[in-house]
Write an enzyme that holds these catalytic residues in place. Sequence first.
Site, PDB file in Angstrom:
ATOM      1  N   ASP A 187       5.776  10.659  -7.647  1.00  0.00           N
ATOM      2  CA  ASP A 187       5.380   9.661  -6.460  1.00  0.00           C
ATOM      3  C   ASP A 187       4.278   9.040  -5.476  1.00  0.00           C
ATOM      4  O   ASP A 187       4.587   9.367  -4.693  1.00  0.00           O
ATOM      5  CB  ASP A 187       6.496   9.401  -5.983  1.00  0.00           C
ATOM      6  CG  ASP A 187       6.927   8.732  -5.432  1.00  0.00           C
ATOM      7  OD1 ASP A 187       5.767   6.953  -5.133  1.00  0.00           O
ATOM      8  OD2 ASP A 187       8.114   8.139  -5.239  1.00  0.00           O
ATOM      9  N   HIS A 192       3.610   5.467   0.771  1.00  0.00           N
ATOM     10  CA  HIS A 192       3.642   6.734   1.868  1.00  0.00           C
ATOM     11  C   HIS A 192       2.605   7.414   1.680  1.00  0.00           C
ATOM     12  O   HIS A 192       2.760   8.782   2.592  1.00  0.00           O
ATOM     13  CB  HIS A 192       4.723   7.968   0.486  1.00  0.00           C
ATOM     14  CG  HIS A 192       6.085   6.602  -0.196  1.00  0.00           C
ATOM     15  ND1 HIS A 192       6.938   6.169   0.447  1.00  0.00           N
ATOM     16  CD2 HIS A 192       6.325   6.380  -0.863  1.00  0.00           C
ATOM     17  CE1 HIS A 192       8.017   5.767  -0.737  1.00  0.00           C
ATOM     18  NE2 HIS A 192       7.640   5.569  -0.939  1.00  0.00           N
TER      19      HIS A 192
END
Length: 284
Positions: A187, A192
Amino acid sequence: MPIDAAKATSAAPRSTDLTWDHKDIQLYHLGIGAGRPATDPDELRYTLESKLHVLPSFATVAGAGMAVIGGLNAPGIDVDLAAVLHGSQRIELHRPIPVKGAATQTSTVPAVYDKGKAAVIVLRSEVADADGPLWTSDTQIFVRGEGGFGGERGPSSRLELPDRAPDHTVERAVREDQALLYRLSGDWNPLHADPEFAKLAGFDRPILHGLCTYGVALKAVVDTALGGDVTRVRAYSARFTGVVFPGETLRLRMWREDGRVQVSVTAAERDDSPVLADTVVEYA
């Protein structure tokens, strides 16, 4: 219209080949916080190839998370990824996941729900290898601004926590670099990792992947309530309700019932702000 619900749900199943080996398993386990303390025999089951077993939530990243990626590329679905949120996740295990595997994933869109100001896309992936079914994954993706097309609203039930003290309460510290490590399992969303991108999304710093929290919670349940035996897990479901920032502490409360453990997951430093809800581990 970006989402054509009828076209999405009637489309032919799509197949993808998945492969993984011990390095993928070890990287995933490290990404959800395994290996602390590094020489603990209980942790070596997650990190040392000669003792390795597979936490069932690895299913969410097998093949670099192709279940969600493939689903958002399904016929009839054309959405802005900036408007996409992970709503819930459920995995059902048909047998233990092998340390090394080659399997076929078959993906469909069973439903698209109309929540008014948003749409919910249900993605289903069924994974099997030469010996038969391995797991079934159901993912609900929440897409802001894509509702109002006249479809069914879908289910909206919520699971109440037991009205008694939990059987177990544990805390799990999230490392400052946890998201940087977890993203190596596939991911790559800059939300993030990149502070500037996180600010554009409305956060003052990068947030932890929801599926990382999902894995942390399952490992805590297995280690605390199931004697460290990953093969006892039959199914695991959770709804994503809040964010976690790297460096925070997760507080998990567990209630054991017949054949299942119900779990509350909160951010301890933020007055136990809910992070995962409707969280249940079904076990044998």
